[in-house]
Design an enzyme around this catalytic site. Structure first.
Site, PDB file in Angstrom:
ATOM      1  N   ASN A 104       0.800  -1.237   0.000  1.00  0.00           N
ATOM      2  CA  ASN A 104       0.000   0.000   0.000  1.00  0.00           C
ATOM      3  C   ASN A 104       0.831   1.285   0.000  1.00  0.00           C
ATOM      4  OD1 ASN A 104       0.772  -0.633   2.625  1.00  0.00           O
ATOM      5  ND2 ASN A 104      -1.110   0.118   3.552  1.00  0.00           N
ATOM      6  N   LYS A 122      12.689  -6.602   1.250  1.00  0.00           N
ATOM      7  CA  LYS A 122      11.838  -7.350   0.321  1.00  0.00           C
ATOM      8  C   LYS A 122      10.512  -6.626   0.176  1.00  0.00           C
ATOM      9  CE  LYS A 122       8.920 -10.607   0.840  1.00  0.00           C
ATOM     10  NZ  LYS A 122       7.956 -10.017  -0.105  1.00  0.00           N
ATOM     11  N   GLY A 180       2.502  -5.209   7.309  1.00  0.00           N
ATOM     12  CA  GLY A 180       1.541  -6.037   6.574  1.00  0.00           C
ATOM     13  C   GLY A 180       0.426  -6.509   7.474  1.00  0.00           C
ATOM     14  N   SER A 181      -0.099  -7.673   7.157  1.00  0.00           N
ATOM     15  CA  SER A 181      -1.292  -8.153   7.850  1.00  0.00           C
ATOM     16  C   SER A 181      -0.946  -8.832   9.187  1.00  0.00           C
ATOM     17  CB  SER A 181      -2.030  -9.145   6.957  1.00  0.00           C
ATOM     18  OG  SER A 181      -1.209 -10.267   6.721  1.00  0.00           O
ATOM     19  N   VAL A 182      -1.927  -8.964  10.046  1.00  0.00           N
ATOM     20  CA  VAL A 182      -1.737  -9.604  11.354  1.00  0.00           C
ATOM     21  C   VAL A 182      -1.295 -11.074  11.223  1.00  0.00           C
ATOM     22  CG1 VAL A 182      -2.856 -10.272  13.528  1.00  0.00           C
ATOM     23  CG2 VAL A 182      -3.295  -8.017  12.551  1.00  0.00           C
ATOM     24  N   PRO A 183      -1.958 -11.888  10.385  1.00  0.00           N
ATOM     25  CA  PRO A 183      -1.524 -13.303  10.314  1.00  0.00           C
ATOM     26  C   PRO A 183      -0.066 -13.449   9.877  1.00  0.00           C
ATOM     27  CG  PRO A 183      -3.632 -13.000   9.186  1.00  0.00           C
ATOM     28  CD  PRO A 183      -3.154 -11.645   9.559  1.00  0.00           C
ATOM     29  N   THR A 184       0.364 -12.650   8.904  1.00  0.00           N
ATOM     30  CA  THR A 184       1.769 -12.730   8.479  1.00  0.00           C
ATOM     31  C   THR A 184       2.685 -12.201   9.571  1.00  0.00           C
ATOM     32  OG1 THR A 184       1.042 -12.464   6.194  1.00  0.00           O
ATOM     33  CG2 THR A 184       3.380 -12.170   6.608  1.00  0.00           C
ATOM     34  N   GLU A 204       4.369  -3.597  12.071  1.00  0.00           N
ATOM     35  CA  GLU A 204       3.335  -2.579  11.803  1.00  0.00           C
ATOM     36  C   GLU A 204       2.198  -3.306  11.118  1.00  0.00           C
ATOM     37  OE1 GLU A 204       3.147   0.390  12.784  1.00  0.00           O
ATOM     38  OE2 GLU A 204       5.209   0.707  13.450  1.00  0.00           O
ATOM     39  N   CYS A 206      -3.411   1.019   6.678  1.00  0.00           N
ATOM     40  CA  CYS A 206      -3.511   0.303   7.943  1.00  0.00           C
ATOM     41  C   CYS A 206      -4.144   1.141   9.049  1.00  0.00           C
ATOM     42  CB  CYS A 206      -2.141  -0.192   8.382  1.00  0.00           C
ATOM     43  SG  CYS A 206      -0.910   1.108   8.387  1.00  0.00           S
ATOM     44  N   GLU A 256     -11.052  -5.936   9.067  1.00  0.00           N
ATOM     45  CA  GLU A 256     -10.334  -4.954   8.253  1.00  0.00           C
ATOM     46  C   GLU A 256     -10.681  -5.200   6.785  1.00  0.00           C
ATOM     47  OE1 GLU A 256      -5.976  -5.246   8.079  1.00  0.00           O
ATOM     48  OE2 GLU A 256      -5.866  -3.074   8.191  1.00  0.00           O
ATOM     49  N   GLU A 304       7.643   3.199  14.393  1.00  0.00           N
ATOM     50  CA  GLU A 304       8.424   3.759  13.301  1.00  0.00           C
ATOM     51  C   GLU A 304       8.366   5.276  13.448  1.00  0.00           C
ATOM     52  OE1 GLU A 304       6.779   1.468   9.799  1.00  0.00           O
ATOM     53  OE2 GLU A 304       8.806   0.638   9.901  1.00  0.00           O
TER      54      GLU A 304
HETATM   55  N1  LIG Z   1      -1.622  -3.166   7.834  1.00  0.00           N
HETATM   56  C1  LIG Z   1      -1.166  -2.936   6.659  1.00  0.00           C
HETATM   57  O1  LIG Z   1      -0.502  -1.949   6.430  1.00  0.00           O
HETATM   58  C2  LIG Z   1      -1.438  -3.908   5.613  1.00  0.00           C
HETATM   59  C3  LIG Z   1      -2.441  -4.837   5.746  1.00  0.00           C
HETATM   60  N2  LIG Z   1      -2.677  -5.702   4.754  1.00  0.00           N
HETATM   61  C4  LIG Z   1      -3.788  -6.644   4.886  1.00  0.00           C
HETATM   62  O2  LIG Z   1      -3.340  -7.919   4.556  1.00  0.00           O
HETATM   63  C5  LIG Z   1      -4.090  -8.439   3.470  1.00  0.00           C
HETATM   64  C6  LIG Z   1      -3.223  -9.311   2.606  1.00  0.00           C
HETATM   65  O3  LIG Z   1      -2.226  -8.540   1.943  1.00  0.00           O
HETATM   66  P1  LIG Z   1      -0.797  -9.129   1.680  1.00  0.00           P
HETATM   67  O4  LIG Z   1      -0.020  -8.251   0.793  1.00  0.00           O
HETATM   68  O5  LIG Z   1      -0.945 -10.558   1.255  1.00  0.00           O
HETATM   69  O6  LIG Z   1      -0.169  -8.977   3.142  1.00  0.00           O
HETATM   70  P2  LIG Z   1       0.869  -9.872   3.862  1.00  0.00           P
HETATM   71  O7  LIG Z   1       0.921  -9.448   5.275  1.00  0.00           O
HETATM   72  O8  LIG Z   1       0.636 -11.301   3.595  1.00  0.00           O
HETATM   73  O9  LIG Z   1       2.258  -9.492   3.133  1.00  0.00           O
HETATM   74  C7  LIG Z   1       3.083  -8.416   3.521  1.00  0.00           C
HETATM   75  C8  LIG Z   1       4.526  -8.738   3.144  1.00  0.00           C
HETATM   76  O10 LIG Z   1       4.965  -9.930   3.799  1.00  0.00           O
HETATM   77  C9  LIG Z   1       5.446 -10.887   2.866  1.00  0.00           C
HETATM   78  N3  LIG Z   1       5.127 -12.201   3.373  1.00  0.00           N
HETATM   79  C10 LIG Z   1       3.964 -12.893   3.280  1.00  0.00           C
HETATM   80  N4  LIG Z   1       4.043 -14.070   3.919  1.00  0.00           N
HETATM   81  C11 LIG Z   1       5.293 -14.148   4.448  1.00  0.00           C
HETATM   82  C12 LIG Z   1       5.971 -15.106   5.231  1.00  0.00           C
HETATM   83  N5  LIG Z   1       5.385 -16.246   5.597  1.00  0.00           N
HETATM   84  N6  LIG Z   1       7.232 -14.853   5.600  1.00  0.00           N
HETATM   85  C13 LIG Z   1       7.835 -13.700   5.263  1.00  0.00           C
HETATM   86  N7  LIG Z   1       7.238 -12.749   4.507  1.00  0.00           N
HETATM   87  C14 LIG Z   1       5.983 -12.959   4.114  1.00  0.00           C
HETATM   88  C15 LIG Z   1       4.731 -10.506   1.587  1.00  0.00           C
HETATM   89  O11 LIG Z   1       5.415 -10.996   0.454  1.00  0.00           O
HETATM   90  C16 LIG Z   1       4.740  -9.001   1.655  1.00  0.00           C
HETATM   91  O12 LIG Z   1       6.001  -8.479   1.294  1.00  0.00           O
HETATM   92  C17 LIG Z   1      -4.655  -7.212   2.788  1.00  0.00           C
HETATM   93  O13 LIG Z   1      -5.776  -7.505   2.041  1.00  0.00           O
HETATM   94  C18 LIG Z   1      -4.919  -6.327   3.949  1.00  0.00           C
HETATM   95  O14 LIG Z   1      -6.132  -6.634   4.561  1.00  0.00           O
HETATM   96  C19 LIG Z   1      -1.901  -5.714   3.643  1.00  0.00           C
HETATM   97  C20 LIG Z   1      -0.905  -4.823   3.455  1.00  0.00           C
HETATM   98  C21 LIG Z   1      -0.617  -3.813   4.417  1.00  0.00           C
HETATM   99  C1  LIG Z   2       0.638   8.021   5.512  1.00  0.00           C
HETATM  100  N1  LIG Z   2      -0.506   7.359   6.067  1.00  0.00           N
HETATM  101  C2  LIG Z   2      -0.788   7.885   7.378  1.00  0.00           C
HETATM  102  C3  LIG Z   2      -1.662   7.639   5.251  1.00  0.00           C
HETATM  103  C4  LIG Z   2      -0.347   5.918   6.136  1.00  0.00           C
HETATM  104  C5  LIG Z   2       0.897   5.454   6.828  1.00  0.00           C
HETATM  105  C6  LIG Z   2       0.772   4.043   7.367  1.00  0.00           C
HETATM  106  C7  LIG Z   2       0.697   2.977   6.352  1.00  0.00           C
HETATM  107  O1  LIG Z   2       1.758   2.512   5.878  1.00  0.00           O
HETATM  108  O2  LIG Z   2      -0.416   2.541   6.006  1.00  0.00           O
END
Ligand SMILES: NC(=O)C1=CN([C@@H]2O[C@H](COP(=O)(O)OP(=O)(O)OC[C@H]3O[C@@H](n4cnc5c(N)ncnc54)[C@H](O)[C@@H]3O)[C@@H](O)[C@H]2O)C=CC1
Ligand SMILES: C[N+](C)(C)CCCC(=O)O
Length: 483
Positions: A146, A169, A221-225, A243, A277, A380, A457
Site C-alpha cells: 500500500n 523485500k 503487513g497483515s496480522v496473520p503474516t 506494523e 492500515c 479490516e 516507526e
Molecule cells: N496493515 C497494513 O498496512 C497492511 C495490511 N494488509 C492486509 O493484509 C491483506 C493481505 O495482503 P498481503 O499483501 O498478502 O499482506 P501480507 O501481510 O501477507 O504481506 C506483507 C509482506 O509480507 C510478505 N510475506 C507474506 N508471507 C510471508 C511469510 N510467511 N514470511 C515472510 N514474509 C511474508 C509478503 O510478500 C509481503 O512483502 C490485505 O488484504 C490487507 O487486509 C496488507 C498490506 C498492508
Molecule cells: C501516511 N498514512 C498515514 C496515510 C499511512 C501510513 C501508514 C501505512 O503505511 O499505512
C-alpha cells in the site's frame, strides 16, 4: 518508463520461472520478476554484511552526509511518484506526498545520526562505566503493497542512521520503487549493497527471517503474516518491529466543527483507495448530528474524482489487484445482507477512458445503519468503505471503540479540550488524532497497541529499535577479589 525498465534489468536475475507483475491501473503486465531463492538471499545478506563493516565504522556525521544526499536526489526525482502510481494504482497527488514523506524521513534520521551517543557513569574509587549505542548488523525489511516507497524509506532511514545495513523485500504486488531507493542510496555514495532489494513472496521473506546473519526483522503487513514473522524471528531470538493492521475508531462528538469532522472522516477512509492500515473505518457519530454528518459526508464522497491516477485532478485511482477488489466488494455485499444501508458507492467502476478499462476501480462507499457486530465493523476491509455508527454517550462510545483486538490508531473530533484529552487517554490505540486524522509527520512515533503491532516507526524512539546498548565497566583500582 525506460528508466524503470533499466532499473529492473539491473536488479532482476531472470532464471526461467516468471512471476507476472501487473500494471494495476490498466490491468496489464508491467514486467516479469523472478523470486529470489536461498542462494540469492544468502548472497544479498553476505553483501549487506560486508557493507555493514564499512558503514558501522563511519561517524554519524559521515553517514548523515550520505543520507542527506539521498534525500536531495529523491526531492528532484518525479519519476519515483510516477512509477509508484503505475505500480500501485494510487493517485499521483498521493504518490507525491508518499515520496515526500520518504524524503523527510531520511532527512530526519540523518539529523539524528549526528546525535547518537552513550552515557558516562561515575562509580566509586574513580572507576566508571560508559555505554555505547551500537548498530544491530544486517536488518531485514519486509514491506506491504500500500505504501511501497514510503515503507522502504521509513524502515531503511532509522536502520542506516544507526549504522546498520538493510536487505529489503517489497511486496510482489509492488516490487519496483524499492529498487529505485536502492539506486538512490548508491548514487548518494553509500557503500555497495548497504541497502539492497530481494524480490519474491513468502518463501523469499521467510528465507530472510531465518537467515543466521539477519539481526532484526522489520515488517509491515497483515496480522496473520506478522504473527508468522514473529515466530520465525523467535527461532533466532531476533527482535522484530511489526506494523500490522487496524480497525480504528473515529469519534465525532456533537460539539465538533462539522466541516472539519467530515474532512477528517474522508481522510480517515479514502486515502490510497482505502488501503491504509491506520484508517478510521469505524466512524462513530453522535446521534444528534448524524443526519447532517451523513448528508455532508455522502455528498463529498460522491464528488471524489475516480479515474486515471496519473492525472493531477484524480483523487482515487485503482485498487491493487482484481482479487483484492473482489474481496472489498464482497464485504459491501455482506454488509447489505447483515442490514447496513449503502448510502453511496460500493460498486465496480468502469472509467470512460478505454485504456483504463482493465483496471481495478470501485466507487468509494459509505455504509449507514451499521451495528457493532456486523462484519464490516469487525473486520479490516482494506478498501474505500466507511462504516458509520451512531452513539449517545462518551462512556458508551469509548467502550465500543475499544472493543477490538486491534489498536493502531484512533481519532476524536470535539471542540471541548477537556473531553478531547480525556477521550484520548482512554482510547487503546498507539496513534491518536485530535481534530484531524491520518497525518504522520516523521518526527513523531507511529505504531500500534494490542494486535496492531510491536515497536514504533518514525520519531526519536525508533533509534532504540535499530540499535543496542553496550555497557563498558572500567576499573581504575585493584580487583577486589573474594578468592
Ligand atoms: N496493515 C497494513 O498496512 C497492511 C495490511 N494488509 C492486509 O493484509 C491483506 C493481505 O495482503 P498481503 O499483501 O498478502 O499482506 P501480507 O501481510 O501477507 O504481506 C506483507 C509482506 O509480507 C510478505 N510475506 C507474506 N508471507 C510471508 C511469510 N510467511 N514470511 C515472510 N514474509 C511474508 C509478503 O510478500 C509481503 O512483502 C490485505 O488484504 C490487507 O487486509 C496488507 C498490506 C498492508
Ligand atoms: C501516511 N498514512 C498515514 C496515510 C499511512 C501510513 C501508514 C501505512 O503505511 O499505512
Amino acid at each position: 518508463h525506460l528508466r524503470s525498465a533499466q532499473t529492473l534489468a539491473l536488479y532482476v536475475i531472470v532464471l526461467g520461472c516468471y512471476h507476472h507483475h501487473m500494471f494495476h491501473f490498466v490491468g496489464k503486465i508491467l514486467c516479469h520478476l523472478e523470486p529470489c531463492d536461498a542462494v540469492d538471499v544468502d548472497q544479498a545478506v553476505k553483501a549487506a554484511k560486508l557493507a555493514f563493516g564499512h558503514w558501522s565504522k563511519m561517524s554519524g556525521m559521515e553517514r548523515a552526509r550520505i543520507m542527506i544526499k539521498a534525500a536531495h536526489i529523491i526531492e528532484v526525482r518525479e519519476e519515483i511518484a510516477q512509477m509508484e502510481v503505475i505500480d500501485n494504482g494510487k493517485s499521483i497527488t498521493e504518490a507525491r506526498l508518499d515520496v515526500d514523506s520518504a524524503r523527510l524521513c531520511i532527512e530526519y534520521y540523518a539529523g539524528l545520526a549526528n546525535t547518537l551517543a552513550g552515557q558516562h557513569v561515575q562509580l566509586p574509587g574513580g572507576s566508571f562505566a560508559y555505554t555505547r549505542r551500537e548498530p544491530l548488523g544486517v536488518c531485514a525489511g519486509i514491506g506491504a503493497w500500500n505504501y511501497p516507497f514510503q515503507i522502504a524509506a521509513w524502515k531503511s532511514a532509522p536502520a542506516l542512521a544507526c549504522g546498520n545495513s538493510m536487505v529489503f523485500k517489497p511486496s510482489p504486488l509492488t516490487p519496483v520503487t524499492a529498487v529505485m531507493l536502492a539506486e538512490i542510496y548508491a548514487e548518494a555514495g553509500a557503500p555497495e549493497s548497504l541497502f539492497s532489494v530481494v524480490q519474491g513472496g513468502q518463501e523469499t521473506g521467510s528465507l530472510l527471517c531465518h537467515h543466521p546473519d539477519v539481526a532484526k526483522v522489520s515488517f509491515t503487513g497483515s496480522v496473520p503474516t506478522g504473527r508468522k514473522i514473529m515466530e520465525m524471528a523467535s527461532k533466532g531470538v531476533k527482535p522484530v518491529t511489526l506494523e500490522l493492521g487496524g480497525k480504528s475508531p473515529l469519534l465525532i462528538f456533537q460539539d465538533s466543527d462539522l466541516e472539519n469532522a467530515v474532512r477528517g472522516a474522508l481522510m480517515a477512509n479514502f486515502l490510497s483507495q482505502g488501503q491504509v492500515c491506520s484508517n478510521g473505518t469505524r466512524v462513530f457519530v453522535h446521534e444528534n448530528i448524524l443526519p447532517q454528518f451523513l448528508e455532508e459526508v455522502v455528498k463529498r464522497t460522491q464528488r471524489i474524482e475516480i479515474g486515471d491516477p496519473l492525472l493531477d485532478n484524480t483523487r482515487m485511482g485503482a485498487l491493487v489487484s482484481q482479487p483484492h477488489l473482489d474481496k472489498v466488494l464482497s464485504f459491501v455485499d455482506q454488509a447489505k445482507k447483515e442490514g447496513a444501508t449503502v448510502l453511496c458507492g460500493g460498486e465496480p467502476f468502469v472509467p470512460t477512458d478505454p485504456k483504463l478499462r482493465g483496471g481495478y476501480y470501485m466507487t468509494p462507499c459509505v455504509l449507514g445503519e451499521c451495528k457493532d457486530e456486523m462484519t464490516c465493523v469487525r473486520e479490516e476491509i482494506f478498501g474505500p468503505v466507511m462504516s458509520v455508527l451512531s452513539f449517545e454517550t462518551e462512556e458508551e462510545v469509548l467502550q465500543r471503540a475499544n472493543d477490538t483486538t486491534m489498536g493502531l490508531a484512533a481519532g476524536v473530533f470535539t471542540r471541548d479540550v477537556k473531553r478531547a484529552h480525556r477521550v484520548v487517554e482512554n482510547l487503546k490505540a498507539g496513534s491518536c488524532f485530535i481534530n484531524n486524522y491520518n497525518i504522520t509527520p516523521v518526527e513523531v512515533p507511529f505504531g500500534g497497541f494490542k494486535m496492531s503491532g510491536i515497536g514504533r516507526e518514525n520519531g526519536q524512539v525508533t533509534i532504540e529499535y535499530y540499535s543496542q546498548l553496550k555497557t563498558v565497566f572500567v576499573e581504575m583500582g585493584d580487583v577486589d577479589s573474594l578468592f
